[in-house]
Each structure stands twice: as structure tokens, then as C-alpha cells.
Design a protein around this motif. Structure first.
Motif, PDB file in Angstrom:
ATOM      1  N   GLN A 129      50.523  41.363  32.617  1.00  0.00           N
ATOM      2  CA  GLN A 129      49.506  41.204  31.529  1.00  0.00           C
ATOM      3  C   GLN A 129      48.319  40.759  32.596  1.00  0.00           C
ATOM      4  O   GLN A 129      47.103  40.455  31.610  1.00  0.00           O
ATOM      5  N   MET A 130      48.271  40.655  33.706  1.00  0.00           N
ATOM      6  CA  MET A 130      46.998  40.365  34.619  1.00  0.00           C
ATOM      7  C   MET A 130      46.410  41.492  35.140  1.00  0.00           C
ATOM      8  O   MET A 130      46.901  42.643  35.437  1.00  0.00           O
ATOM      9  N   PRO A 131      45.279  41.414  35.496  1.00  0.00           N
ATOM     10  CA  PRO A 131      44.397  42.699  36.210  1.00  0.00           C
ATOM     11  C   PRO A 131      45.175  43.079  37.572  1.00  0.00           C
ATOM     12  O   PRO A 131      45.752  41.988  38.077  1.00  0.00           O
ATOM     13  N   ASP A 132      45.030  44.247  37.918  1.00  0.00           N
ATOM     14  CA  ASP A 132      45.635  44.789  39.291  1.00  0.00           C
ATOM     15  C   ASP A 132      44.672  44.221  40.262  1.00  0.00           C
ATOM     16  O   ASP A 132      43.542  44.645  40.166  1.00  0.00           O
ATOM     17  N   PRO A 133      45.276  43.802  41.439  1.00  0.00           N
ATOM     18  CA  PRO A 133      44.329  43.661  42.865  1.00  0.00           C
ATOM     19  C   PRO A 133      43.913  45.197  43.005  1.00  0.00           C
ATOM     20  O   PRO A 133      44.752  46.032  42.748  1.00  0.00           O
ATOM     21  N   PRO A 134      42.832  45.072  43.960  1.00  0.00           N
ATOM     22  CA  PRO A 134      42.239  43.679  44.631  1.00  0.00           C
ATOM     23  C   PRO A 134      41.155  43.569  43.329  1.00  0.00           C
ATOM     24  O   PRO A 134      40.634  44.019  42.857  1.00  0.00           O
ATOM     25  N   CYS A 135      41.155  42.180  43.530  1.00  0.00           N
ATOM     26  CA  CYS A 135      40.228  41.536  42.356  1.00  0.00           C
ATOM     27  C   CYS A 135      39.464  40.433  43.346  1.00  0.00           C
ATOM     28  O   CYS A 135      39.908  39.720  44.295  1.00  0.00           O
ATOM     29  N   SER A 136      38.358  39.959  42.849  1.00  0.00           N
ATOM     30  CA  SER A 136      37.649  38.895  43.101  1.00  0.00           C
ATOM     31  C   SER A 136      37.863  37.881  42.209  1.00  0.00           C
ATOM     32  O   SER A 136      38.403  38.159  40.869  1.00  0.00           O
ATOM     33  N   LEU A 137      38.232  36.475  42.775  1.00  0.00           N
ATOM     34  CA  LEU A 137      38.719  35.459  41.911  1.00  0.00           C
ATOM     35  C   LEU A 137      37.756  34.440  41.611  1.00  0.00           C
ATOM     36  O   LEU A 137      37.034  34.223  42.645  1.00  0.00           O
ATOM     37  N   GLY A 138      37.795  33.770  40.490  1.00  0.00           N
ATOM     38  CA  GLY A 138      36.932  32.334  40.333  1.00  0.00           C
ATOM     39  C   GLY A 138      37.939  31.333  40.050  1.00  0.00           C
ATOM     40  O   GLY A 138      38.302  31.643  38.922  1.00  0.00           O
ATOM     41  N   PHE A 139      38.097  30.226  40.920  1.00  0.00           N
ATOM     42  CA  PHE A 139      38.848  29.335  40.456  1.00  0.00           C
ATOM     43  C   PHE A 139      37.861  28.101  39.969  1.00  0.00           C
ATOM     44  O   PHE A 139      36.936  28.094  40.442  1.00  0.00           O
ATOM     45  N   ALA A 140      38.248  27.612  38.706  1.00  0.00           N
ATOM     46  CA  ALA A 140      37.149  26.607  38.440  1.00  0.00           C
ATOM     47  C   ALA A 140      38.098  25.445  37.546  1.00  0.00           C
ATOM     48  O   ALA A 140      39.391  25.726  37.149  1.00  0.00           O
ATOM     49  N   ALA A 141      37.512  24.386  37.393  1.00  0.00           N
ATOM     50  CA  ALA A 141      37.921  23.480  36.324  1.00  0.00           C
ATOM     51  C   ALA A 141      37.042  22.588  35.768  1.00  0.00           C
ATOM     52  O   ALA A 141      35.781  22.153  36.194  1.00  0.00           O
ATOM     53  N   VAL A 142      37.249  22.190  34.548  1.00  0.00           N
ATOM     54  CA  VAL A 142      36.464  21.231  33.813  1.00  0.00           C
ATOM     55  C   VAL A 142      37.177  19.695  33.526  1.00  0.00           C
ATOM     56  O   VAL A 142      38.490  20.087  33.456  1.00  0.00           O
TER      57      VAL A 142
END
Length: 181
Positions: A129-142
Motif C-alpha cells: 500500500q506504499m508508493p514504489d521506489p525510487p522515492c524522495s522521503l521526508g521524515f518529520a515529527a511533531v
């Protein structure tokens, strides 16, 4: 896999949180596993257990976010993951445009472990259910701390005045296609 240091947005500094890092632990045919480590958790507010289920507005308290933008695409996907075990998944056609709920047949798993000085948040997302690579990623946290203080952590911040995890400047990590053995 590479560990990425997140930085707090300068207009929303943390109280006690000293460091946040994120990384992809593994990517198999079945699961994408990601981890955030938070150092300095003495004042961190962890949302209470709510059980698995989709929920909006998770960013109003402590939550962890993953953005995935397939190579060459203007659209991207956002995954919000809470220590409460609630989660959300959205697709966008452009920066904050065309938002729709991303279908999920199998729910992600969210696990938070806290200690005296640090916390580990792990999430397992169904790979199908996730996009297929290659992908740019953004890790974040609140991260919400006592007194209602919220800090916004990302790989980078494109707007110095206000945090915006949807800014393409935040998508600096990569999820490469794995080679067949």
C-alpha cells in the motif's frame, strides 16, 4: 540503512528534546519499517493508547510523519503515525493540493517505547500500500511537551517563518529501488 538527523523549526524550539533522528529499518516485499529516536524526553507528552484505527489531526499532539514522493512525480503521499496507535494516510496531487485518503487494506503497526532519557517509535507499514521506489522521503515529527509547547522536526525546513512538512525542501532522504539478487 542511513540514519537522518532531524532539525527543529527555529520558530518553535523544544523545551527538553535534544535530538531526533529517523531511519528506514527495512523494506521487504511485505513491510516498510521506519524508526524515530527522540533524546531528551523528560517533558514529552505521549498520546494515550487509543487502539488501531484511522484518525485525522494527529499532528495536534506528538506524532511521527513520513512523506514519500515517487521520482519525477509532483504528487506525494503522507503517513501520520501516533504513539496512540492511530494513523492516517493521504495522497496529494501537488504541494498541499488534491488531498485524498490513501486506501489501506491492512493497518500499520505503531509502537512507542520510552525510557528515562530517550524514546523509540517504530512503525511498520504494509508495503503493498506504499508508493514504489525510487522515492524522495521526508521524515518529520511533531513533539508536544509539557506546557503545550510543540516543536516541529524535519530533515530540513524550507520556510524560516513557519513549519511546513509538505515543503519539497523537507524531502531530502531517498528510498532507492533494491536490486534483485
Amino acid at each position: 540503512m542511513q540514519t537522518y538527523q532531524l532539525v527543529p523549526h527555529p520558530s518553535h524550539p523544544p523545551v527538553a528534546v535534544a535530538r531526533v533522528e529517523a531511519r528506514m529499518i527495512s523494506a521487504s516485499n511485505n513491510w516498510l519499517r521506519v524508526r524515530w529516536r527522540v533524546d531528551g524526553v523528560s517533558k514529552l507528552i505521549v498520546p494515550p493508547f487509543a487502539g488501531k484505527g484511522r484518525a485525522d489531526n494527529l499532528w495536534q499532539s506528538t506524532c511521527f510523519e513520513l512523506f514519500m514522493q515517487p521520482e519525477g512525480a509532483s504528487g506525494y503521499s503522507e503517513f501520520n503515525l501516533s504513539p496512540s496507535e492511530r494513523w492516517a494516510a493521504y495522497d496529494f496531487t501537488g504541494v498541499r493540493e488534491g488531498m485524498t485518503e490513501r486506501p489501506f487494506e491492512r493497518e500499520p503497526t505503531c509502537t512507542m517505547r520510552t525510557g528515562m532519557a530517550m524514546a523509540i517509535f517504530d512503525a511498520e507499514l504494509p508495503r503493498a500500500q506504499m508508493p514504489d521506489p525510487p522515492c524522495s522521503l521526508g521524515f518529520a515529527a511533531v513533539l508536544e511537551e509539557q506546557g503545550g509547547v510543540k516543536s516541529y522536526w524535519a530533515l530540513a525546513h524550507g520556510n524560516p517563518d513557519q513549519p511546513d512538512f509538505h515543503d519539497p525542501a523537507c524531502f531530502t532522504a531517498e528510498f532507492a529501488r533494491t536490486r534483485a539478487a
